[in-house]
Design a protein around this motif. Structure first.
Motif, PDB file in Angstrom:
ATOM      1  N   TRP A   1       0.796  -1.134   0.024  1.00  0.00           N
ATOM      2  CA  TRP A   1      -0.101  -0.318   0.094  1.00  0.00           C
ATOM      3  C   TRP A   1       0.683   1.050   0.088  1.00  0.00           C
ATOM      4  CZ3 TRP A   1      -4.813   1.173  -1.198  1.00  0.00           C
ATOM      5  CH2 TRP A   1      -5.988   1.996  -0.558  1.00  0.00           C
ATOM      6  N   SER A   2       0.172   2.837  -0.249  1.00  0.00           N
ATOM      7  CA  SER A   2       1.119   3.559  -0.209  1.00  0.00           C
ATOM      8  C   SER A   2       1.483   4.433   0.643  1.00  0.00           C
ATOM      9  CB  SER A   2       0.548   4.384  -1.742  1.00  0.00           C
ATOM     10  OG  SER A   2      -0.229   4.650  -0.894  1.00  0.00           O
ATOM     11  N   GLY A   3       0.072   5.209   1.176  1.00  0.00           N
ATOM     12  CA  GLY A   3       0.137   6.346   2.507  1.00  0.00           C
ATOM     13  C   GLY A   3      -0.789   5.937   3.775  1.00  0.00           C
ATOM     14  N   PRO A   4      -0.304   5.868   4.336  1.00  0.00           N
ATOM     15  CA  PRO A   4      -0.533   4.895   6.168  1.00  0.00           C
ATOM     16  C   PRO A   4      -2.318   5.827   6.107  1.00  0.00           C
ATOM     17  CG  PRO A   4       1.330   6.498   6.280  1.00  0.00           C
ATOM     18  CD  PRO A   4       0.974   6.357   5.740  1.00  0.00           C
ATOM     19  N   ARG A   5      -2.283   6.928   6.325  1.00  0.00           N
ATOM     20  CA  ARG A   5      -3.447   7.701   6.220  1.00  0.00           C
ATOM     21  C   ARG A   5      -4.944   7.605   5.626  1.00  0.00           C
ATOM     22  NH1 ARG A   5      -5.034  12.099   9.362  1.00  0.00           N
ATOM     23  NH2 ARG A   5      -2.462  12.104  10.160  1.00  0.00           N
TER      24      ARG A   5
ATOM     25  N   SER B   1     -15.030  16.021   2.838  1.00  0.00           N
ATOM     26  CA  SER B   1     -14.697  15.995   0.953  1.00  0.00           C
ATOM     27  C   SER B   1     -13.564  15.671   0.499  1.00  0.00           C
ATOM     28  CB  SER B   1     -15.285  17.521   0.326  1.00  0.00           C
ATOM     29  OG  SER B   1     -14.594  18.036   1.813  1.00  0.00           O
ATOM     30  N   ASP B   2     -12.413  15.397   2.075  1.00  0.00           N
ATOM     31  CA  ASP B   2     -11.214  15.171   1.336  1.00  0.00           C
ATOM     32  C   ASP B   2     -10.608  13.507   1.209  1.00  0.00           C
ATOM     33  OD1 ASP B   2     -10.879  17.807   2.959  1.00  0.00           O
ATOM     34  OD2 ASP B   2     -10.227  17.359   4.725  1.00  0.00           O
ATOM     35  N   LEU B   3     -12.179  12.622   1.709  1.00  0.00           N
ATOM     36  CA  LEU B   3     -12.711  11.700   1.025  1.00  0.00           C
ATOM     37  C   LEU B   3     -12.572  10.929  -0.307  1.00  0.00           C
ATOM     38  CD1 LEU B   3     -13.501  10.409   4.625  1.00  0.00           C
ATOM     39  CD2 LEU B   3     -11.334  10.471   4.563  1.00  0.00           C
ATOM     40  N   PRO B   4     -11.996  10.080   0.263  1.00  0.00           N
ATOM     41  CA  PRO B   4     -12.425   9.977  -2.422  1.00  0.00           C
ATOM     42  C   PRO B   4     -13.997   9.348  -2.056  1.00  0.00           C
ATOM     43  CG  PRO B   4     -10.609   8.328  -1.313  1.00  0.00           C
ATOM     44  CD  PRO B   4     -10.618   9.017  -0.153  1.00  0.00           C
TER      45      PRO B   4
ATOM     46  N   HIS C   1       0.174  17.356  -8.318  1.00  0.00           N
ATOM     47  CA  HIS C   1      -1.517  16.544  -7.597  1.00  0.00           C
ATOM     48  C   HIS C   1      -1.541  15.662  -6.470  1.00  0.00           C
ATOM     49  CE1 HIS C   1       0.925  13.264  -8.811  1.00  0.00           C
ATOM     50  NE2 HIS C   1      -0.132  12.049  -8.851  1.00  0.00           N
ATOM     51  N   GLY C   2      -0.723  15.901  -5.502  1.00  0.00           N
ATOM     52  CA  GLY C   2      -0.392  15.431  -4.493  1.00  0.00           C
ATOM     53  C   GLY C   2      -0.366  13.698  -4.769  1.00  0.00           C
ATOM     54  N   GLY C   3      -0.076  12.599  -5.401  1.00  0.00           N
ATOM     55  CA  GLY C   3      -0.306  11.653  -5.152  1.00  0.00           C
ATOM     56  C   GLY C   3       0.807  10.882  -3.961  1.00  0.00           C
ATOM     57  N   TRP C   4       0.256   9.955  -3.818  1.00  0.00           N
ATOM     58  CA  TRP C   4       2.055   9.570  -2.760  1.00  0.00           C
ATOM     59  C   TRP C   4       3.228   9.696  -2.829  1.00  0.00           C
ATOM     60  CZ3 TRP C   4       1.671  10.445   2.663  1.00  0.00           C
ATOM     61  CH2 TRP C   4       2.703  10.100   3.354  1.00  0.00           C
ATOM     62  N   LYS C   5       3.314   8.875  -4.041  1.00  0.00           N
ATOM     63  CA  LYS C   5       4.951   8.936  -4.444  1.00  0.00           C
ATOM     64  C   LYS C   5       5.554  10.470  -4.832  1.00  0.00           C
ATOM     65  CE  LYS C   5       7.267   6.911  -7.705  1.00  0.00           C
ATOM     66  NZ  LYS C   5       7.969   7.383  -8.892  1.00  0.00           N
ATOM     67  N   SER C   6       4.673  11.532  -4.801  1.00  0.00           N
ATOM     68  CA  SER C   6       4.864  12.539  -4.828  1.00  0.00           C
ATOM     69  C   SER C   6       5.199  13.325  -4.013  1.00  0.00           C
ATOM     70  CB  SER C   6       4.565  13.524  -5.825  1.00  0.00           C
ATOM     71  OG  SER C   6       4.028  13.186  -7.259  1.00  0.00           O
ATOM     72  N   VAL C   7       4.562  13.295  -3.161  1.00  0.00           N
ATOM     73  CA  VAL C   7       4.864  13.415  -1.673  1.00  0.00           C
ATOM     74  C   VAL C   7       5.813  12.965  -1.194  1.00  0.00           C
ATOM     75  CG1 VAL C   7       3.584  14.040   0.344  1.00  0.00           C
ATOM     76  CG2 VAL C   7       1.853  14.139  -1.573  1.00  0.00           C
ATOM     77  N   LEU C   8       5.952  11.647  -1.221  1.00  0.00           N
ATOM     78  CA  LEU C   8       7.100  11.080  -0.297  1.00  0.00           C
ATOM     79  C   LEU C   8       8.610  11.366  -1.070  1.00  0.00           C
ATOM     80  CD1 LEU C   8       7.423   7.390   0.535  1.00  0.00           C
ATOM     81  CD2 LEU C   8       7.906   9.555   2.060  1.00  0.00           C
TER      82      LEU C   8
ATOM     83  N   PRO D   1      -5.074  18.162  -5.928  1.00  0.00           N
ATOM     84  CA  PRO D   1      -5.438  16.935  -6.388  1.00  0.00           C
ATOM     85  C   PRO D   1      -6.675  16.963  -7.410  1.00  0.00           C
ATOM     86  CG  PRO D   1      -5.636  17.976  -3.882  1.00  0.00           C
ATOM     87  CD  PRO D   1      -5.560  19.336  -4.675  1.00  0.00           C
ATOM     88  N   HIS D   2      -6.606  15.816  -7.768  1.00  0.00           N
ATOM     89  CA  HIS D   2      -8.198  15.303  -8.418  1.00  0.00           C
ATOM     90  C   HIS D   2      -8.355  13.886  -8.451  1.00  0.00           C
ATOM     91  CE1 HIS D   2      -5.476  17.229 -12.631  1.00  0.00           C
ATOM     92  NE2 HIS D   2      -4.082  16.976 -11.273  1.00  0.00           N
ATOM     93  N   PHE D   3      -8.022  12.963  -7.748  1.00  0.00           N
ATOM     94  CA  PHE D   3      -8.575  12.552  -7.904  1.00  0.00           C
ATOM     95  C   PHE D   3      -8.211  11.129  -6.754  1.00  0.00           C
ATOM     96  CE2 PHE D   3      -6.918  11.070 -11.909  1.00  0.00           C
ATOM     97  CZ  PHE D   3      -6.045   9.730 -11.497  1.00  0.00           C
ATOM     98  N   ALA D   4      -9.065  10.142  -6.431  1.00  0.00           N
ATOM     99  CA  ALA D   4      -8.149   9.175  -5.542  1.00  0.00           C
ATOM    100  C   ALA D   4      -7.952   9.379  -4.358  1.00  0.00           C
ATOM    101  CB  ALA D   4      -7.275   7.986  -6.024  1.00  0.00           C
ATOM    102  N   ASP D   5      -6.903   9.179  -3.487  1.00  0.00           N
ATOM    103  CA  ASP D   5      -6.183   9.905  -2.007  1.00  0.00           C
ATOM    104  C   ASP D   5      -5.486  11.206  -2.509  1.00  0.00           C
ATOM    105  OD1 ASP D   5      -3.917   9.092  -3.754  1.00  0.00           O
ATOM    106  OD2 ASP D   5      -2.850   7.794  -1.552  1.00  0.00           O
TER     107      ASP D   5
END
Length: 452
Positions: free
Chosen positions: A145-149, A187-190, A356-363, A376-380
């Motif tokens: 999995w990617s991010g914990p939250r 609204s922050d959630l998928p 876009h805030g994908g987990w890989k980019s954030v890390l 952000p666009h979608f998903a997490d």
């Protein structure tokens, strides 16, 4: 490996089930390569669609992958299928319809061909049915999995739907979730988690995943304990074994697998960046899937031009979306089709990452010590960017959720010129240090990888 995560036979090969969309394949393969650096004797069979396998295992990509063999599974698409434009939701649905049978059939084919039984099953967490297959095989099931939250959110879907699932509840706070403050909103959630039809293919997959993951032998997350301590503690209560093994891009592969780091050519943009002051350039990229709508491309471009901000934009969209003459007029910036993101973010001239805030980019931004501006666009992605903003305070989301010229100028000034940007850089510098420590010899991520 015998007394750890896999079977009693340490020579038994490991089956890997991949979810063949967005950045999932490359993330899963990186995890497999990281394990193989720790346990080089393990042989892996990587089950995925032919399209993904040919992309992941072609030519120079193959270097250092001697112990990972691809095997094709059906993508679920009918003969002559022409995909519609836009996100591949239809393809995901068709793939998931067939996936449980396709993967199990392929697995049996490989066991019959080789005469060897698999001793462990690793899967992308999205492929929840892998747990049932592992149970039939009587082998451990490990998921990635990617991010914990976001993972905690998926484990608590029933509670979230009960509290905020009704329409019109988007502004309800999530402080009933452990580790979430009242600054987190529904609204922050998928949307698939909170609202709407849980039977749509994507929502159904995520829901079943959340129900199934507590049964996994281990869940490996690409993060590190000190990044989100409270959430990590909550996950440990809900899962049999939580392995925090990231940031994976900081973990060194074995010498034979150095092609994606040590032997890689330097990015062609680095000399251009050398001519800029420290923390002065905005690096812009919206990932491999997310593309900005044309109006927002134009608004961001106008903001960059009017504000005179130095920028490097990794752009995969339609060049006609830019204002006429923009690329020719802006001597302060560069638009390129692709960059090596980690090399660019590591350059001292980069002052902010527009993402876009994908987990890989954030890390990657965190490990390079670069604050973020998020669209952000979608998903997490929305949840990731809210965490960036309110938990770590190392970035900000674009006002109103979409780029306008004035909104973009405002956040770029804050990040590159004002005190706010300096404070964010100091805070992300602390996280960068913690990330480096965690993958060191005695770090928690290094220890969690040793279970292999």
């Amino acid at each position: 490996m015998s007394h750890k995560l896999a079977s009693s036979n340490p020579q038994a090969p490991v089956a890997v089930f991949n979810f063949p969309f967005a950045s999932h394949p490359s993330s899963l393969l990186r995890f497999i390569r990281t394990i193989s650096a720790v346990a080089p004797d393990i042989k892996f069979t990587f089950f995925s669609t032919s399209r993904t396998n040919s992309s992941l295992f072609s030519g120079s990509n193959n270097k250092g992958l001697d112990n990972v063999k691809p095997y094709n599974v059906w993508d679920g698409l009918p003969e002559g299928y022409v995909p519609p434009s836009g996100p591949p939701l239809e393809q995901i649905g068709l793939f998931l319809d067939q996936a449980p049978q396709s993967f199990e059939r392929a697995l049996k084919e490989v066991e019959a061909e080789t005469g060897h039984k698999f001793g462990c099953l690793i899967s992308d967490a999205f492929l929840w049915f892998s747990g049932d297959i592992a149970q039939k095989m009587n082998v451990p099931w490990v998921t990635t999995w990617s991010g914990p939250r976001p993972l905690l959110v998926h484990l608590e879907t029933d509670m979230i739907r009960e509290k905020v699932g009704a329409p019109g509840q988007e502004d309800k706070t999530l402080d009933f979730l452990p580790g979430f403050s009242n600054e987190f909103l529904a609204s922050d959630l998928p949307k698939e988690v909170v609202f709407g039809n849980i039977e749509s293919p994507l929502a159904n997959m995520l829901y079943k995943m959340g129900q199934k993951l507590p049964q996994a032998t281990a869940v490996a997350v690409n993060s590190f304990e000190t990044m989100d301590l409270k959430v990590s503690e909550e996950l440990k209560k809900r899962l049999k074994k939580l392995l925090l093994v990231g940031p994976l891009h900081l973990v060194r592969p074995v010498p034979s697998a150095q092609s994606d780091d040590d032997e890689e050519e330097k990015d062609a943009c680095l000399p251009w960046l050398d001519n800029h002051k420290p923390a002065s350039v905005a690096y812009i990229s919206f990932g491999s899937v997310g593309a900005l709508p044309p109006m927002e491309v134009a608004a961001l471009a106008e903001a960059l031009e009017e504000g005179g901000f130095p920028f490097l934009w990794s752009f995969r969209g339609n060049l006609e979306d830019f204002p006429k003459g923009f690329i020719e007029r802006t001597s302060t910036g560069r638009v390129v089709p692709w960059v090596n993101q980690v090399q660019i973010l590591n350059h001292p001239s980069i002052g902010v990452f527009v993402t876009h805030g994908g987990w890989k980019s954030v890390l990657e931004s965190v490990t390079c010590g670069v604050p973020m501006i998020g669209r952000p666009h979608f998903a997490d992605q929305t949840l990731n960017m809210r965490s960036v903003e309110v938990v770590w305070k190392i970035g900000m989301r674009i006002e109103g959720g979409v780029f306008t010229k004035s909104g973009a100028i405002k956040v770029l000034e804050q990040a590159l010129s004002l005190e706010q940007g300096k404070e964010m850089r100091q805070r992300v510098g602390v996280l960068k240090q913690l990330a480096q420590e965690t993958v060191g010899p005695n770090g928690s991520s290094a220890q969690d990888l040793k279970v292999w």
